[in-house]
Design an enzyme around this catalytic site. Sequence first.
Site, PDB file in Angstrom:
ATOM      1  N   GLU A 204       1.304 -16.766   1.652  1.00 49.61           N
ATOM      2  CA  GLU A 204       0.769 -15.407   1.756  1.00 49.61           C
ATOM      3  C   GLU A 204      -0.606 -15.357   2.419  1.00 49.61           C
ATOM      4  O   GLU A 204      -1.300 -14.345   2.361  1.00 49.61           O
ATOM      5  CB  GLU A 204       0.728 -14.765   0.368  1.00 49.61           C
ATOM      6  CG  GLU A 204       2.121 -14.636  -0.236  1.00 49.61           C
ATOM      7  CD  GLU A 204       2.141 -13.960  -1.583  1.00 49.61           C
ATOM      8  OE1 GLU A 204       1.061 -13.555  -2.064  1.00 49.61           O
ATOM      9  OE2 GLU A 204       3.221 -13.829  -2.161  1.00 49.61           O
ATOM     10  N   LYS A 336       8.458  -3.608  -5.501  1.00 52.23           N
ATOM     11  CA  LYS A 336       8.971  -4.436  -4.408  1.00 52.23           C
ATOM     12  C   LYS A 336      10.351  -3.904  -4.034  1.00 52.23           C
ATOM     13  O   LYS A 336      11.267  -3.935  -4.858  1.00 52.23           O
ATOM     14  CB  LYS A 336       9.085  -5.901  -4.847  1.00 52.23           C
ATOM     15  CG  LYS A 336       7.749  -6.575  -5.144  1.00 52.23           C
ATOM     16  CD  LYS A 336       7.981  -7.973  -5.706  1.00 52.23           C
ATOM     17  CE  LYS A 336       6.669  -8.732  -5.879  1.00 52.23           C
ATOM     18  NZ  LYS A 336       6.878 -10.038  -6.551  1.00 52.23           N
TER      19      LYS A 336
END
Length: 425
Positions: A204, A336
Amino acid sequence: MTAIIDIVGREILDSRGNPTVEVDVVLEDGSFGRAAVPSGASTGAHEAVELRDGGSRYLGKGVEKAVEVVNGKIFDAIAGMDAESQLLIDQTLIDLDGSANKGNLGANAILGVSLAVAKAAAQASGLPLYRYVGGTNAHVLPVPMMNIINGGAHADNPIDFQEFMILPVGATSIREAVRYGSEVFHTLKKRLKDAGHNTNVGDEGGFAPNLKNAQAALDFIMESIEKAGFKPGEDIALGLDCAATEFFKDGNYVYEGERKTRDPKAQAKYLAKLASDYPIVTIEDGMAEDDWEGWKYLTDLIGNKCQLVGDDLFVTNSARLRDGIRLGVANSILVKVNQIGSLSETLDAVETAHKAGYTAVMSHRSGETEDSTIADLAVATNCGQIKTGSLARSDRTAKYNQLIRIEEELGKQARYAGRSALKLL
């Protein structure tokens, strides 16, 4: 004019080099929508299920089966339908799948189509996606949770917590917030390098230094915030993603990096002490996904002064969220899109949270693509917070860049959420 006339699914690569699904939707008037589906590394047991091929190809992670579903069963089911009927299209796909977790068609197949349909409909309407989905009131730019130090499942180091984040709550615009984050990120890189740590970035975009525990990571971040010229807690607050399910074993939290074991009450008290010692304003998955008693204890302990976000706990599922609301567990939901598998259900989860006074945080996954849909959805839902990684890797910065564009497009209507995004500040 907005009838669906063509759907094309294909296998592409995500940011980890693993296959994922991309879908194109074409409407009768020529309007076009494209969406690529993300994938997680630390996944909740209650998430919607991706359809993967198995076998030796791509080490079992191929998505040709999901692509076949998109081009076959799904196309047959929704060809000719009006792309502006998002709820009806999503429900048609959910019914066609027929399972509780989208395991028949695959959440990756369903979601790719769901998002591509919305994008095509937005283009047909002559509207940007955030405006098409969110309506005239979509104007709030979210505070980014920038993941700058990684541990847990996202790194090969002794740190048991998965993410250490900075939140530029004192910025006045998303453009300024991104600058704050970038300056701290580069300052942290130099400080880590000077201290002899490697500065390679993880999935990330955050650093994964070989630090001994959470406090060491937080200390590095605090020093970097100050060195960059900002005030911790005032300009920039801190956040944690513990991903506690990953180290919950036999009813206890096993910190292998620290060689310590904490029972649920000790875990909650440890998090409370960290939140007291540092300007931590949000903690995600501080307890394991099925440790409801631990979650309740943590919420009662610090839920009135710290945002407690359920990710694996709620998996963007309105039914699980309603259970949490009823039990008084957590006070925020991580959103999400691929955890639940359709745009309509994602929007329903945000609405359910807001009605109950819970906050919502729009989020990426560790396996991302250059698709920036979640930036638009964060603005569309006025959720006020977004989690989309660090200030490195184009799969992460694509979302920040899209937010900057949206802010510019909104002009004087744009409002950066700032401290108001976290109701407890």
